[in-house]
Write a protein that holds these residues in place. Structure first.
Motif, PDB file in Angstrom:
ATOM      1  N   SER A   1      -2.629  -2.262   7.646  1.00  0.00           N
ATOM      2  CA  SER A   1      -3.521  -1.977   6.524  1.00  0.00           C
ATOM      3  C   SER A   1      -2.926  -2.475   5.211  1.00  0.00           C
ATOM      4  CB  SER A   1      -3.794  -0.470   6.441  1.00  0.00           C
ATOM      5  OG  SER A   1      -2.600   0.252   6.168  1.00  0.00           O
ATOM      6  N   THR A   2      -1.604  -2.364   5.064  1.00  0.00           N
ATOM      7  CA  THR A   2      -0.963  -2.872   3.847  1.00  0.00           C
ATOM      8  C   THR A   2      -1.090  -4.382   3.753  1.00  0.00           C
ATOM      9  OG1 THR A   2       0.628  -1.046   3.786  1.00  0.00           O
ATOM     10  CG2 THR A   2       1.228  -3.067   2.625  1.00  0.00           C
TER      11      THR A   2
ATOM     12  N   SER B   1      -0.566  -1.421  -4.291  1.00  0.00           N
ATOM     13  CA  SER B   1      -1.471  -2.563  -4.173  1.00  0.00           C
ATOM     14  C   SER B   1      -2.646  -2.489  -5.135  1.00  0.00           C
ATOM     15  CB  SER B   1      -1.987  -2.657  -2.730  1.00  0.00           C
ATOM     16  OG  SER B   1      -0.926  -2.780  -1.820  1.00  0.00           O
ATOM     17  N   TRP B   2      -3.150  -1.288  -5.375  1.00  0.00           N
ATOM     18  CA  TRP B   2      -4.347  -1.140  -6.202  1.00  0.00           C
ATOM     19  C   TRP B   2      -4.032  -1.206  -7.696  1.00  0.00           C
ATOM     20  CZ3 TRP B   2      -3.809   2.903  -9.523  1.00  0.00           C
ATOM     21  CH2 TRP B   2      -2.914   3.914  -9.163  1.00  0.00           C
TER      22      TRP B   2
ATOM     23  N   ASP C   1      -3.258  -6.391   5.263  1.00  0.00           N
ATOM     24  CA  ASP C   1      -4.655  -6.804   5.115  1.00  0.00           C
ATOM     25  C   ASP C   1      -5.179  -6.493   3.720  1.00  0.00           C
ATOM     26  OD1 ASP C   1      -4.481  -7.587   7.715  1.00  0.00           O
ATOM     27  OD2 ASP C   1      -5.554  -5.865   8.535  1.00  0.00           O
ATOM     28  N   PHE C   2      -4.811  -5.326   3.194  1.00  0.00           N
ATOM     29  CA  PHE C   2      -5.271  -4.956   1.862  1.00  0.00           C
ATOM     30  C   PHE C   2      -4.697  -5.896   0.811  1.00  0.00           C
ATOM     31  CE2 PHE C   2      -5.215  -2.462  -2.068  1.00  0.00           C
ATOM     32  CZ  PHE C   2      -6.539  -2.021  -2.113  1.00  0.00           C
ATOM     33  N   ASN C   3      -3.418  -6.236   0.946  1.00  0.00           N
ATOM     34  CA  ASN C   3      -2.807  -7.176   0.003  1.00  0.00           C
ATOM     35  C   ASN C   3      -3.480  -8.544   0.067  1.00  0.00           C
ATOM     36  OD1 ASN C   3      -0.975  -5.362  -1.015  1.00  0.00           O
ATOM     37  ND2 ASN C   3       0.694  -5.997   0.330  1.00  0.00           N
ATOM     38  N   THR C   4      -3.822  -8.975   1.272  1.00  0.00           N
ATOM     39  CA  THR C   4      -4.494 -10.268   1.425  1.00  0.00           C
ATOM     40  C   THR C   4      -5.852 -10.266   0.747  1.00  0.00           C
ATOM     41  OG1 THR C   4      -3.372 -10.635   3.546  1.00  0.00           O
ATOM     42  CG2 THR C   4      -5.332 -11.952   3.096  1.00  0.00           C
ATOM     43  N   ILE C   5      -6.617  -9.199   0.952  1.00  0.00           N
ATOM     44  CA  ILE C   5      -7.936  -9.106   0.330  1.00  0.00           C
ATOM     45  C   ILE C   5      -7.814  -9.034  -1.185  1.00  0.00           C
ATOM     46  CG2 ILE C   5      -9.994  -7.657   0.100  1.00  0.00           C
ATOM     47  CD1 ILE C   5      -9.693  -6.910   3.007  1.00  0.00           C
ATOM     48  N   MET C   6      -6.846  -8.260  -1.679  1.00  0.00           N
ATOM     49  CA  MET C   6      -6.664  -8.135  -3.117  1.00  0.00           C
ATOM     50  C   MET C   6      -6.311  -9.482  -3.744  1.00  0.00           C
ATOM     51  SD  MET C   6      -7.278  -5.085  -4.213  1.00  0.00           S
ATOM     52  CE  MET C   6      -6.399  -4.937  -5.746  1.00  0.00           C
TER      53      MET C   6
ATOM     54  N   GLN D   1       0.842  -1.189   0.000  1.00  0.00           N
ATOM     55  CA  GLN D   1       0.000   0.000   0.000  1.00  0.00           C
ATOM     56  C   GLN D   1       0.883   1.246   0.000  1.00  0.00           C
ATOM     57  OE1 GLN D   1      -3.462  -0.595   2.041  1.00  0.00           O
ATOM     58  NE2 GLN D   1      -4.123   1.520   2.205  1.00  0.00           N
TER      59      GLN D   1
END
Length: 351
Positions: A132-133, A210-211, A135-140, A10
């Motif tokens: 947050s990085t 990440s996005w 968790d966001f990577n895991t969701i992505m 992120q």
């Protein structure tokens, strides 16, 4: 090949211009108090966070942090009702690298369950930049596969119905994935590996936003399909009239080359404007999109597409019998023959 080494994170402070006074101050604080500017935030909820059991758990929690992966100072903020508290824990590393990720895993999986997690009625969660990085990577990673599958399946079905061929959608999906994968590889080489630091005036964070992969895929697949359907429509029109795949491919590429080239040139220069911005994530997006469009309009559409269709020949239009029920979206109507004026007799020149 570089795509296989893709690492996402992120965007954080390392993506911002490092020559600004605010970032220089941030970096000095990071040197003196490692992990201090972006600590892990341990949120604790309990009926009474000041109870003896909680105080004992807090003491054990701070003692367990002496693992070399957390730093001082550790601060605790309690709400007026004594029902919630926030514990700020500076993590090892910069907050965005592997050391910080490992420290976060230790905090979540070992320290909290062995201390605060043993008190009945207590709920604990971990937030912060590193969390947050991760968790966001895991969701992505979990959701990106579904997005890819949906887009590819939808494109396959639309092309199957439009051109009444099962070969056309298969080759279209493969060619589009090739151009997108090549763009990912360029982004990894330039920004994650740092090959373009001096050229694009940035400092590599050894990761990609990440996005970016998901956004690039959706945008580029849409643009690629525009090119693909436009060219295939011209080829199919010519094939319906001549029944000669080689001639149809040559004719379709010839009459669509000008439009495709002009559109590609415009988009490449529009996307490259993002490369001059100061934030690294915008540079990644601009360069990635520009490279993808350039490769797609030249190597893929001008070389691979006609070569593939030429080699496949009549197999391009193959439709299994069990799919013959598909509707006929469009039909080719040959132009009416033009009447030639009758030839006039050539005078002999005699009186």
């Amino acid at each position: 090949m570089p795509l296989l080494r893709l690492h996402t994170a992120q965007p954080g402070v390392t993506d911002l211009p490092q020559n600004t006074p605010a970032l220089q101050t941030y970096n000095r604080i990071q040197q003196v108090f490692p992990g201090g500017p972006a600590p892990a935030l341990v949120a604790v909820e309990a009926p009474d966070v000041t109870s003896p059991a909680m105080v004992a758990a807090d003491t054990a929690f701070e003692a367990a942090l002496a693992t070399g992966q957390m730093n001082q100072p550790i601060t605790v903020i309690v709400n007026p009702a004594h029902t919630a508290a926030i514990i700020q824990v500076p993590l090892a590393g910069t907050g965005e690298n592997t050391a910080s990720d490992h420290a976060l895993a230790t905090l979540r999986d070992k320290v909290i369950p062995a201390t605060l997690g043993t008190v009945p009625g207590v709920r604990v969660a971990v937030a912060g930049e590193t969390a947050s990085t991760v968790d966001f990577n895991t969701i992505m990673k979990q959701r990106t596969v579904w997005v890819f599958a949906f887009v590819l399946l939808l494109a396959f079905v639309l092309l199957l119905i439009s051109f009444r061929s099962i070969v056309i959608p298969i080759t279209a999906v493969i060619l589009n994935l090739l151009s997108i994968a090549a763009a990912y590889g360029v982004v990894v080489a330039l920004f994650q590996w740092g090959w373009g630091q001096s050229l694009l005036s940035f400092t590599s964070t050894h990761s990609v936003a990440s996005w970016l992969p998901l956004v690039m895929f959706v945008v580029l697949f849409g643009l690629s399909m525009d090119y693909h359907v436009f060219i295939l429509s011209r080829i199919r029109e010519s094939y319906d009239g001549t029944r000669d795949t080689g001639q149809a491919v040559a004719h379709g590429i010839k009459i669509s080359a000008g439009v495709v080239t002009a559109a590609a040139v415009v988009m490449v220069f529009v996307f490259l404007t993002f490369a001059i911005l100061s934030m690294v994530e915008f540079k990644e997006m601009g360069v990635g999109l520009a490279v993808a469009v350039l490769l797609d309009a030249t190597i893929v559409r001008a070389c691979l597409l006609p070569a593939t269709m030429k080699l496949l020949g009549r197999w391009n239009w193959y439709l299994p019998r069990w799919l013959q029920w598909l509707p006929q979206i469009s039909t080719y109507t040959p132009p009416p023959p033009t009447r030639q004026p009758p030839k006039q007799p050539v005078p002999s020149g005699r009186p």
